[in-house]
Design an enzyme around this catalytic site. Structure first.
Site, short mmCIF file in Angstrom:
data_model
loop_
_atom_site.label_atom_id
_atom_site.label_comp_id
_atom_site.label_asym_id
_atom_site.label_seq_id
_atom_site.Cartn_x
_atom_site.Cartn_y
_atom_site.Cartn_z
N HIS A 143 0.80 -1.23 0.00
CA HIS A 143 0.00 0.00 0.00
C HIS A 143 0.83 1.28 0.00
O HIS A 143 0.52 2.25 0.69
CB HIS A 143 -0.95 0.00 1.20
CG HIS A 143 -2.06 -1.01 1.10
ND1 HIS A 143 -2.52 -1.49 -0.09
CD2 HIS A 143 -2.81 -1.61 2.07
CE1 HIS A 143 -3.50 -2.36 0.13
NE2 HIS A 143 -3.69 -2.45 1.42
N HIS A 217 -9.69 2.08 0.71
CA HIS A 217 -9.66 0.92 1.62
C HIS A 217 -10.77 0.99 2.67
O HIS A 217 -10.52 0.72 3.85
CB HIS A 217 -8.29 0.81 2.29
CG HIS A 217 -7.88 -0.59 2.62
ND1 HIS A 217 -8.69 -1.49 3.27
CD2 HIS A 217 -6.72 -1.27 2.36
CE1 HIS A 217 -8.06 -2.63 3.43
NE2 HIS A 217 -6.86 -2.53 2.87
N GLU A 350 -11.76 -3.58 -2.74
CA GLU A 350 -10.79 -2.58 -3.20
C GLU A 350 -10.59 -2.73 -4.71
O GLU A 350 -9.90 -3.64 -5.16
CB GLU A 350 -9.47 -2.77 -2.47
CG GLU A 350 -9.58 -2.73 -0.96
CD GLU A 350 -8.41 -3.43 -0.30
OE1 GLU A 350 -7.27 -2.92 -0.42
OE2 GLU A 350 -8.62 -4.49 0.31
#
Length: 385
Positions: A143, A217, A350
């Site tokens: 991420h 997210h 996501e």
């Protein structure tokens, strides 16, 4: 919405069966009416260095609301009605800034970048040059690194939209930030429509070849944040295939069929029905290869919560979606109202390019070049029946 899009939606709902059929506002033509639609700005605390964080709460004409803060361009609250018209917050998060900044927390509601999901051992090669990213999810990068877009302060301003209340967030990720190449100018616009849709429109431009994979997210629980697990939520994912992974959750490069596996959600299925069949990680954390043409807006998933009657439908232009069943939650995190967030206490959908795409030439490319514009759109549509 264009006529062809409405036909696609009707076919999609009919394929799901009568329990999913509804008077979804997404089926109806959108109007430009904005009666009651507005944005309210407020303070949301300060970071340790004194930077002021703002919240922007969007309201539509039906009383639905969505709050986003400038820290991480994070969605902190989303209030939608149940079948009796009672509003409830359906995303996990916190009441104030401190836990967002100091955590730890698993990216609740955050905008993720520069590269969402994992990159194997934090390594990729671009234009013949090797790059090493920080390892923050051993042995991989996750991420965007330890200080990804979720931990940056964004600029924000309300913007005009024919669809409803909207706020545009912008951020400049400088060349070399988290060791990614290129100055990347990023935007994400949140729009709350009068039809009960939350639209996310992403854009990015670079001055040097780089890689980009932006997503959100948010952790959804349609019974209400902190109300328990989501194992009875009924899920449909419009995907015939997925990307198998190794023991560190890095794709092997194979694209495999979901048929005969616990990942087959081509018919509406309770999340808890086959979760016990997932070996190794204790639940779902998988990338699905979405049906339909990437780059085109199309319906890719739907969730129904039986007790509240809330439905959520997901449309996207992206080629993949990561379905995560919040296996990392364990009751140690106290969220809004002092409620604890338990294992399986939410689900994430996501929308994304595939994990580790820079290292798999057969995956959709995540490379962005100067002079080309990155664009991605995802819409979450809500209604109750």
């Amino acid at each position: 919405m264009e006529f062809s899009g409405r036909i696609c939606m009707l076919a999609f709902l009919m394929a799901l069966g009568p329990e999913f059929a509804s008077s979804s506002p997404g089926v109806q033509p959108q109007t430009a009416a904005k009666q009651g639609a507005h944005v309210e700005k407020a303070a949301f605390g300060k970071t340790p260095d004194g930077t002021e964080i703002e919240s922007y709460t969007m309201y539509n004409s039906q009383g639905v609301s969505a709050k986003v803060i400038t820290y991480g361009a994070t969605l902190t609250e989303l209030r939608v009605p149940d079948k009796n018209g009672k509003m409830g917050d359906v995303v996990l998060g916190f009441d104030d800034l401190e836990p967002y900044v100091h955590g730890p927390h698993p990216y609740f509601g955050a905008t993720i970048g520069r590269y969402g999901n994992r990159i194997a051992k934090g390594k990729f090669t671009l234009d013949g040059k090797a790059y090493q990213l920080a390892i923050n999810n051993a042995p991989n990068s996750l991420h965007g690194g330890p200080t990804g877009f979720d931990k940056r302060v964004w600029k924000a301003e309300p913007v005009e939209s024919k669809d409803g209340a909207a706020v545009r967030f912008t951020y400049l990720s400088k060349d070399g930030e988290e060791n990614y190449p290129g100055n990347l100018t990023v935007s994400v616009t949140y729009t709350l429509t009068n039809g009960g849709e939350l639209k996310l429109e992403y854009g990015a431009d670079t001055d040097k070849d780089t890689i980009v994979n932006l997503t959100n997210h948010s952790y959804f629980n349609l019974a209400g944040a902190g109300s328990g697990d989501v194992l009875k939520h009924v899920l449909y994912i419009n995907a015939d295939k997925y990307t198998p992974v190794d023991s560190t959750l890095i794709p092997t490069g194979e694209i495999a069929s979901v048929a005969g596996t616990p990942l087959d959600f081509r018919q509406p299925t309770a999340i808890g029905a086959h979760i016990g069949e997932i070996r190794g990680i204790g639940g779902y954390d998988h990338n699905f290869v979405l049906n339909g043409a990437a780059g085109k807006m199309r319906p890719i998933a739907q969730v129904r919560e039986p007790e509240s009657g809330r439905h959520m439908e997901v449309w996207t232009t992206e080629p993949g979606v990561q379905f995560y069943s919040a296996i990392g939650l364990d009751g140690s995190i106290k969220g809004k109202g002092g409620l604890t967030y338990q294992k399986y206490g939410a689900l994430c959908l996501e929308t994304q390019h595939f994990p580790d795409s820079p290292n798999h030439p057969n995956f959709p490319s995540a490379v962005l070049k100067p002079g080309t514009h990155f664009r991605s759109e995802t819409t979450y549509k809500f209604w109750a029946k």
